[in-house]
Write a protein that holds these residues in place. Sequence first.
Motif, PDB file in Angstrom:
ATOM      1  N   PHE A  61     119.714  18.530  62.898  1.00 24.65           N
ATOM      2  CA  PHE A  61     119.467  18.166  61.500  1.00 24.65           C
ATOM      3  C   PHE A  61     120.497  17.160  61.004  1.00 24.65           C
ATOM      4  O   PHE A  61     120.218  16.365  60.111  1.00 24.65           O
ATOM      5  N   PRO A  79     115.726  17.509  65.647  1.00 20.29           N
ATOM      6  CA  PRO A  79     115.320  18.909  65.767  1.00 20.29           C
ATOM      7  C   PRO A  79     114.094  19.065  66.646  1.00 20.29           C
ATOM      8  O   PRO A  79     113.308  18.132  66.798  1.00 20.29           O
ATOM      9  N   PHE A  87     117.612  30.662  59.497  1.00 19.69           N
ATOM     10  CA  PHE A  87     118.532  30.313  58.419  1.00 19.69           C
ATOM     11  C   PHE A  87     119.033  31.554  57.705  1.00 19.69           C
ATOM     12  O   PHE A  87     118.413  32.608  57.740  1.00 19.69           O
ATOM     13  N   TRP A  95     104.280  29.892  50.264  1.00 21.48           N
ATOM     14  CA  TRP A  95     102.840  29.894  49.990  1.00 21.48           C
ATOM     15  C   TRP A  95     102.037  30.455  51.167  1.00 21.48           C
ATOM     16  O   TRP A  95     100.823  30.535  51.094  1.00 21.48           O
ATOM     17  N   LEU A 156     107.598  30.503  69.501  1.00 18.74           N
ATOM     18  CA  LEU A 156     107.599  29.159  70.097  1.00 18.74           C
ATOM     19  C   LEU A 156     108.337  29.142  71.431  1.00 18.74           C
ATOM     20  O   LEU A 156     108.467  28.097  72.053  1.00 18.74           O
TER      21      LEU A 156
ATOM     22  N   LEU B 154     115.597  22.718  53.077  1.00 17.52           N
ATOM     23  CA  LEU B 154     115.524  23.728  54.129  1.00 17.52           C
ATOM     24  C   LEU B 154     114.093  23.875  54.662  1.00 17.52           C
ATOM     25  O   LEU B 154     113.880  24.060  55.856  1.00 17.52           O
ATOM     26  N   LEU B 155     113.116  23.797  53.761  1.00 17.83           N
ATOM     27  CA  LEU B 155     111.718  23.956  54.178  1.00 17.83           C
ATOM     28  C   LEU B 155     111.303  22.804  55.078  1.00 17.83           C
ATOM     29  O   LEU B 155     110.598  22.987  56.068  1.00 17.83           O
ATOM     30  N   GLN B 157     113.384  20.993  56.887  1.00 19.16           N
ATOM     31  CA  GLN B 157     114.112  21.158  58.147  1.00 19.16           C
ATOM     32  C   GLN B 157     113.408  22.189  59.025  1.00 19.16           C
ATOM     33  O   GLN B 157     113.238  21.983  60.231  1.00 19.16           O
ATOM     34  N   ALA B 158     113.014  23.293  58.395  1.00 14.80           N
ATOM     35  CA  ALA B 158     112.310  24.337  59.159  1.00 14.80           C
ATOM     36  C   ALA B 158     111.048  23.760  59.793  1.00 14.80           C
ATOM     37  O   ALA B 158     110.751  24.030  60.953  1.00 14.80           O
ATOM     38  N   GLY B 159     110.325  22.940  59.029  1.00 17.37           N
ATOM     39  CA  GLY B 159     109.117  22.316  59.563  1.00 17.37           C
ATOM     40  C   GLY B 159     109.424  21.412  60.741  1.00 17.37           C
ATOM     41  O   GLY B 159     108.771  21.481  61.783  1.00 17.37           O
ATOM     42  N   ALA B 160     110.456  20.566  60.579  1.00 19.58           N
ATOM     43  CA  ALA B 160     110.812  19.623  61.642  1.00 19.58           C
ATOM     44  C   ALA B 160     111.157  20.364  62.923  1.00 19.58           C
ATOM     45  O   ALA B 160     110.751  19.977  64.016  1.00 19.58           O
ATOM     46  N   MET B 161     111.881  21.478  62.771  1.00 17.60           N
ATOM     47  CA  MET B 161     112.288  22.203  63.973  1.00 17.60           C
ATOM     48  C   MET B 161     111.083  22.863  64.647  1.00 17.60           C
ATOM     49  O   MET B 161     111.073  23.053  65.851  1.00 17.60           O
ATOM     50  N   MET B 162     110.042  23.173  63.850  1.00 25.54           N
ATOM     51  CA  MET B 162     108.862  23.788  64.464  1.00 25.54           C
ATOM     52  C   MET B 162     107.849  22.745  64.910  1.00 25.54           C
ATOM     53  O   MET B 162     106.698  23.071  65.208  1.00 25.54           O
ATOM     54  N   GLY B 163     108.272  21.484  64.936  1.00 23.24           N
ATOM     55  CA  GLY B 163     107.436  20.456  65.533  1.00 23.24           C
ATOM     56  C   GLY B 163     106.485  19.747  64.588  1.00 23.24           C
ATOM     57  O   GLY B 163     105.497  19.181  65.035  1.00 23.24           O
ATOM     58  N   VAL B 164     106.762  19.758  63.274  1.00 23.33           N
ATOM     59  CA  VAL B 164     105.915  19.040  62.329  1.00 23.33           C
ATOM     60  C   VAL B 164     106.432  17.609  62.191  1.00 23.33           C
ATOM     61  O   VAL B 164     107.599  17.414  61.883  1.00 23.33           O
ATOM     62  N   ARG B 172     101.517  19.601  55.000  1.00 23.41           N
ATOM     63  CA  ARG B 172     101.782  20.993  55.365  1.00 23.41           C
ATOM     64  C   ARG B 172     102.901  21.592  54.536  1.00 23.41           C
ATOM     65  O   ARG B 172     102.951  22.804  54.339  1.00 23.41           O
ATOM     66  N   ILE B 173     103.861  20.761  54.113  1.00 19.70           N
ATOM     67  CA  ILE B 173     105.043  21.318  53.460  1.00 19.70           C
ATOM     68  C   ILE B 173     105.273  20.715  52.068  1.00 19.70           C
ATOM     69  O   ILE B 173     105.357  21.448  51.079  1.00 19.70           O
ATOM     70  N   PRO B 176     102.240  21.536  49.366  1.00 25.69           N
ATOM     71  CA  PRO B 176     102.214  22.943  48.943  1.00 25.69           C
ATOM     72  C   PRO B 176     103.481  23.366  48.206  1.00 25.69           C
ATOM     73  O   PRO B 176     103.416  24.115  47.242  1.00 25.69           O
ATOM     74  N   ALA B 177     104.634  22.874  48.660  1.00 28.25           N
ATOM     75  CA  ALA B 177     105.880  23.286  48.014  1.00 28.25           C
ATOM     76  C   ALA B 177     105.972  22.713  46.603  1.00 28.25           C
ATOM     77  O   ALA B 177     106.537  23.332  45.708  1.00 28.25           O
ATOM     78  N   ALA B 254     100.149  29.199  46.651  1.00 30.90           N
ATOM     79  CA  ALA B 254     101.181  28.223  46.327  1.00 30.90           C
ATOM     80  C   ALA B 254     101.560  28.290  44.854  1.00 30.90           C
ATOM     81  O   ALA B 254     102.536  27.685  44.441  1.00 30.90           O
TER      82      ALA B 254
END
Lengths: 252, 255
Positions: A61, A79, A87, A95, A156, B154-155, B157-164, B172-173, B176-177, B254
């Motif tokens: 990151f 990442p 975290f 949502w 994953l 953070l949301l 970052q979480a997405g990027a780490m899960m391959g988005v 996707r993020i 909705p956020a 949401a």
Amino acid sequence: MLCDKNVFLGVENLGKQFPGNGTPLTVLENINFEAEDGEVISIVGRSGCGKSTLLKILAGFLKPDSGSVFFKGSRVHRPGPDRCVVFQEDALFPWLTAGENIAFGLKRQIRDGSRIEREVDRFLDLMGLSQFRDYLPREISGGMKQRVALARVLILNPEILLMDEPFAALDAQTREEMQELLLELWGQFSHTIVFVTHDVGEAVAISDRVIVMDKNPGRIKDVINIELERPRRREDVNFMRFYSRLYKLLRD
Amino acid sequence: MNDRLIPWVLPFTVFLLWFLSSEMEIVPLYLFPHPFEVAQSGWSYIFGKIGDEPYAGRFVYDLAASCTRISLGFGLAVMTALPLGLMSGRNRFVHRLLGTSVDGLRAVPGITWLPLAMVWFGIGIKTTVFLVGMAAFFPIYLNSATGAREVDPLLLQAGAMMGVNRFNAVFRILIPAAMPSIVTGLRLGLGISWAYLVLGELTGVPNGLGAIIMDARMVGRTDIIVVGIFLVSVIGRLSDLLLKLLLRFCFKNAL
Ligand SMILES: Nc1ncnc2c1ncn2[C@@H]1O[C@H](COP(=O)(O)OP(=O)(O)O)[C@@H](O)[C@H]1O
Ligand SMILES: [Mg+2]
């Protein structure tokens, strides 16, 4: 110096500064360590010593100002699902339901809907979350949320799990339950874990090795191998020995 | 007192005062007609047969005309303001590029555009759509920008780490956020749309809820004016409710 290809995770001469007002703040200085495949490493240190910053660099990151991170022979610069983060704060998608949060990353990888469903079911079951499948994050307790956070990355199949004080916000009993769960899962998946905490007892309970960090600038002060058989018992004399040794190191 | 009755206390009191003042003719009836007369005209306007009476049965056509104009104007505003707002909330360059201009334009009261719009588009649907679009743009733009700006990094970052990837992260993020803010913007935008719809229709178009009000003024039918005002208020409120239900149906979690 280029990192040895055989090293699983290598951190070399890592340095990071943040632009403060006037003088830049050196948050990390000359950080070096290696982790083997399947090892559990804890990083302990006072709050503000740069633990989260270090973890964010490992995750990709943040970019370091000097030095680099190598993972299986190649440099980390973004990442990816092979290095997943759990975290400290609540980073679930508010949502989405627990089940949908867990399916989120898997949906980026496979299209087969029924396979995704099966995997999600398996992980809900594994985490003891089955009855919370259709609940939103705001409707479940902190402990349950962290289980979802763990499940959504374990599904994953990451090679490294990076955890930033994941249980710090939980009550003592839930925290110990989660530590046990983590070790159970580790026994099953045998991924490498880099675990940030400021709880010395937690570090002794789960780690093979503990890295103790200094503050201002953040440097490695000492590394301690926890040579204790698992499962570990907190009442054990040797557990106490490691505990007080780490505790002293942190306080000085 | 029953909680559900409280909201009706004020309208009922006003109605009672209106009724009494009409009965006693405190206000001349040609200035403010009797409630029963208004009700009768309203009934005829909505349910009457065309030709029975000058305004009988025209409601459906006026409603259709107004709804078309609102949909076009509001739709245009959503299609431009939403993407621009999201971009300016996430991207410093876009924010710098648009921020000052948008603030400048926003300072111009919407009504100021009327003369220019009439010169450009003439009298008719285009002027109204332009005014509605112009008015609805700003609340949608500003709220989606705020929503996008305040999305927890953070949301993402979480997405990027899960391959988005960055493109998918928008749908996707980010959206909705930011949805709670976006919904606020849409509702404010739709609300103000009705105001500018009526303004646009007052300029002499043959049909629409605003047109009927202006038309009635010219022939001295105060009762129809009151019917028009009442209907605009009810339909405006209904459209807000409808929008809210629709959004809740589409993005239930949401919100
Ligand atoms: N994005 C940032 N910009 C500026 N300073 C930061 C930033 N992130 C962290 N810091 C500073 O770096 C130091 C270390 O922060 P952090 O890594 O969060 O410490 P820890 O996790 O050990 O508590 C703190 O003094 C913090 O204020
Ligand atoms: Mg931290």
